[in-house]
Design an enzyme around this catalytic site. Structure first.
Site, PDB file in Angstrom:
ATOM      1  N   GLY A  79     -45.794 -27.805  41.594  1.00  0.00           N
ATOM      2  CA  GLY A  79     -45.921 -29.417  42.587  1.00  0.00           C
ATOM      3  C   GLY A  79     -46.407 -30.073  41.421  1.00  0.00           C
ATOM      4  O   GLY A  79     -47.640 -31.055  41.459  1.00  0.00           O
ATOM      5  N   ASN A 139     -52.226 -31.744  36.542  1.00  0.00           N
ATOM      6  CA  ASN A 139     -53.128 -32.977  37.585  1.00  0.00           C
ATOM      7  C   ASN A 139     -54.952 -32.315  37.386  1.00  0.00           C
ATOM      8  O   ASN A 139     -55.133 -31.313  37.812  1.00  0.00           O
ATOM      9  CB  ASN A 139     -52.674 -32.945  39.526  1.00  0.00           C
ATOM     10  CG  ASN A 139     -53.699 -32.759  40.076  1.00  0.00           C
ATOM     11  OD1 ASN A 139     -54.458 -34.117  39.673  1.00  0.00           O
ATOM     12  ND2 ASN A 139     -53.001 -33.381  41.531  1.00  0.00           N
ATOM     13  N   SER A 167     -40.492 -26.050  41.857  1.00  0.00           N
ATOM     14  CA  SER A 167     -41.895 -26.127  41.782  1.00  0.00           C
ATOM     15  C   SER A 167     -42.202 -25.568  40.203  1.00  0.00           C
ATOM     16  O   SER A 167     -43.139 -24.457  40.606  1.00  0.00           O
ATOM     17  CB  SER A 167     -42.098 -26.252  42.536  1.00  0.00           C
ATOM     18  OG  SER A 167     -44.233 -26.321  42.958  1.00  0.00           O
ATOM     19  N   SER A 210     -31.679 -22.107  50.443  1.00  0.00           N
ATOM     20  CA  SER A 210     -33.022 -22.943  49.661  1.00  0.00           C
ATOM     21  C   SER A 210     -33.900 -21.595  50.842  1.00  0.00           C
ATOM     22  O   SER A 210     -34.039 -22.032  51.650  1.00  0.00           O
ATOM     23  CB  SER A 210     -33.290 -23.805  49.015  1.00  0.00           C
ATOM     24  OG  SER A 210     -33.776 -24.410  49.011  1.00  0.00           O
ATOM     25  N   ASN A 211     -34.834 -21.310  50.073  1.00  0.00           N
ATOM     26  CA  ASN A 211     -36.238 -20.992  50.843  1.00  0.00           C
ATOM     27  C   ASN A 211     -35.700 -19.493  51.467  1.00  0.00           C
ATOM     28  O   ASN A 211     -36.387 -19.634  52.367  1.00  0.00           O
ATOM     29  CB  ASN A 211     -36.658 -21.748  51.149  1.00  0.00           C
ATOM     30  CG  ASN A 211     -37.150 -22.885  50.417  1.00  0.00           C
ATOM     31  OD1 ASN A 211     -37.882 -22.834  49.081  1.00  0.00           O
ATOM     32  ND2 ASN A 211     -36.336 -24.612  50.525  1.00  0.00           N
ATOM     33  N   TYR A 250     -34.470 -36.313  50.705  1.00  0.00           N
ATOM     34  CA  TYR A 250     -35.361 -37.376  49.386  1.00  0.00           C
ATOM     35  C   TYR A 250     -35.025 -38.211  49.570  1.00  0.00           C
ATOM     36  O   TYR A 250     -34.200 -39.259  50.105  1.00  0.00           O
ATOM     37  CB  TYR A 250     -34.855 -36.884  48.219  1.00  0.00           C
ATOM     38  CG  TYR A 250     -34.821 -35.006  47.672  1.00  0.00           C
ATOM     39  CD1 TYR A 250     -35.760 -34.364  48.965  1.00  0.00           C
ATOM     40  CD2 TYR A 250     -34.432 -34.309  46.443  1.00  0.00           C
ATOM     41  CE1 TYR A 250     -35.638 -32.718  48.489  1.00  0.00           C
ATOM     42  CE2 TYR A 250     -33.868 -32.903  46.364  1.00  0.00           C
ATOM     43  CZ  TYR A 250     -35.400 -32.639  47.325  1.00  0.00           C
ATOM     44  OH  TYR A 250     -35.332 -31.242  46.487  1.00  0.00           O
TER      45      TYR A 250
END
Length: 302
Positions: A215, A220, A211, A161-162, A56
């Site tokens: 995201g 948005n 998310s 993760s994932n 990050y």
């Protein structure tokens, strides 16, 4: 906001997790005072689990967070620090990398854990996750590395993760994992149907969810889709019924799943952070949850 046990293996996390991905270079560019303020705001409402990854902020955010808690054992002992390892990025901090790739050798995982401990100014990680699965990963080597890190006390719990269910099983049969952190939201329903959350129920662990608002696409105004419009129109009506905001209803949808999903929320907005306390006691009715599912899928259930 209450704590809950994430799995039978004993790792505890807050019901909502604070995601720090955008606190630094990848978003808000907070200074040390800004980190301190956000940490206190989350802790003050009972959100005590902070989700990091070594990458990050192009490998800088962990160290920035660490500056806010250095020599503050009182803060450190109130929180659970999660980090992830395995992604090699192409960036200024990795000039030797010509292509993005995943590295999951014992040497690399161990070195990155040592770096994360140094960055975060702590002597242990509460949870370490393999950030992304690699077709070249060796589950036996990863399990052996996990065992050594656990024995040393540098990492208390481990997860992934994932990962797909089969990838999770390949490692979990060698070393007990406490979670799989995956993307899920009303605009990304895959884990509800591809076996990911079914596996969590089978093995009695709570998946972490990144998310939860796709995201931030939901918020948005430049992102438009039929799916988003259907969900938004329904949420506006449900918001009046439950007297809460749209974001809380989306989180409530995730929290209704019996696997005990743990959404990761990355907001740095003080009002949105305080608003999360309204999740306590918020329970979607089954029919309203199905209404949201139908809006997300765009068709009635069979």
């Amino acid at each position: 906001m209450e704590f809950k046990q994430v799995s039978k293996n004993g790792f505890n996390a807050s019901r909502i997790i604070a995601g720090v991905m955008r606190w630094g270079q990848w978003g808000h560019n907070l200074d040390t005072k800004g980190y301190e303020k956000l940490i206190h705001e989350y802790l003050n409402i009972g959100i005590s689990t902070f989700d990091h990854a070594d990458i990050y902020g192009n490998y800088t955010t962990e160290a920035e967070f660490g500056k806010a808690i250095v020599n503050r054992s009182d803060l450190r002992n109130q929180m659970q620090l999660v980090s992830k390892v395995g992604i090699q990025m192409v960036c200024e901090q990795r000039p030797q990398n010509k292509v993005g790739f995943y590295e999951l050798s014992e040497d690399y995982i161990t070195r990155q854990v040592e770096q994360s401990l140094k960055n975060l100014c702590t002597d242990r990680l509460d949870l370490l996750l393999i950030h992304r699965p690699s077709i070249f990963m060796n589950p036996n080597e990863i399990a052996s590395t996990f065992e050594k890190l656990k024995t040393s006390g540098k990492v208390l719990h481990f997860g992934v993760s994932n990962f797909t269910p089969s990838q999770f099983d390949a490692l979990n049969q060698l070393f007990p994992l406490v979670t799989n952190q995956v993307e899920a939201s009303l605009m990304h329903l895959d884990p509800f149907f591809d076996g990911t959350f079914d596996q969590a129920l089978k093995h009695k662990f709570s998946p972490m969810v990144w998310s939860p608002f796709k995201g931030e696409q939901y918020f948005n105004p430049q992102f438009e889709s039929e799916t988003k419009n259907r969900i938004k129109n329904l949420l506006l009506g449900l918001g009046q019924k439950y007297k809460v905001s749209e974001d809380l209803l989306q989180l409530a949808f995730l929290l209704k799943h019996p696997a005990g999903l743990l959404p990761i929320v990355g907001t740095a907005n003080t009002n949105r952070i305080k608003n999360l306390t309204k999740l306590d006691g918020l329970e979607l009715s089954l029919q309203d949850a199905f209404q949201l599912l139908i809006a997300a899928q765009g068709h009635p259930v069979p």
